[in-house]
Motif scaffolding. Sequence first.
Motif: not given
Length: 329
Positions: A36-37, A42-45, A80-82
Amino acid sequence: MNPFFLFFRKFRKYSRNHVMKASLLTISVIIYSVLSEFYIENNIASSGIHSLFTSLWWTMQTITTVGYGDTPVYGLAGRTNGMIIMVIGIGSLGYLMAGLTSMLIDIRLSSKLGERMAAEKKHIVLCNYNESTKKVLERIKYDGIDIVILNENEIKGDNEYTFVKGSFLRENDLIRAGIKKASSVIIFSRAEDKDQMGMDAENILSAMIIRKLNPEIRIIGEILNPDSREHASSFMDDIIIKGDVSSMLIYSSIMIPGIPEFINDLLTSDSISEENVDKGYMDRTYSEFIHIMEKENKIVLAFRKNDKIYLRKNSDEKLDVESYIFIKN
């Protein structure tokens, strides 16, 4: 049943079930967190998570509360997921640690109370614990042989050996003592206050059960009444009649003064050995073989064939044995 044993068995069942559940939960949380993380960040530079391995590294830091901070998470969804992973992950890992701790306690209690299955192989099982058992243990404890003691009552002061609580007349208890993997078993009489024939009958019955469980095992049995020898010989390889040997030694001391001390010294020393007869000697006679061994400073006492021991004989017959017993001169 003793309340402590009831509690112990419930505790064991609880610990085993919860370790499995905790393990599955922890693994599930780790897999979910990694995937999930990575998918969210992954798409956040500017994020520190751009590979599955980095996501795994962040997951292990998070659920173990180490938190090095070298793998940042910047997205709102990722954070939030973290937070969800922190709560569930720390809880699942704590649950697993508690389960493993209870399992270790279970192992210690099982060993102490004789509830554990023996893990040895090619060991010797001693059935019942009495004065004769103590003397045997004193003799073999220096030989590096693995010993399992099967006894109905707890044994104090013998932590060097594996103790299994149970009866030598029950299959399940014998199996827990590793009877199927054992090389030998010695059956001692368990009570002095019973009649001799009754105790002998118990020993013979135990030998029958053991022989069924492990046809290849060597069974040595203690018999109290000489009349029981015939019945015992069908299931036991070696039969020791309690009191017989001492009676013979007493008689021998009358005829040959000092013989009991000599026999005792001989048996308790390391001078008696047994070796297989080399095939190259099979065309020799008994007399020739004994003469050759004497040149090698070996005094031949007896020969073994088909698990039977025969006293040495100086004859011109061809050698037909498997091994020889000798004293190193």
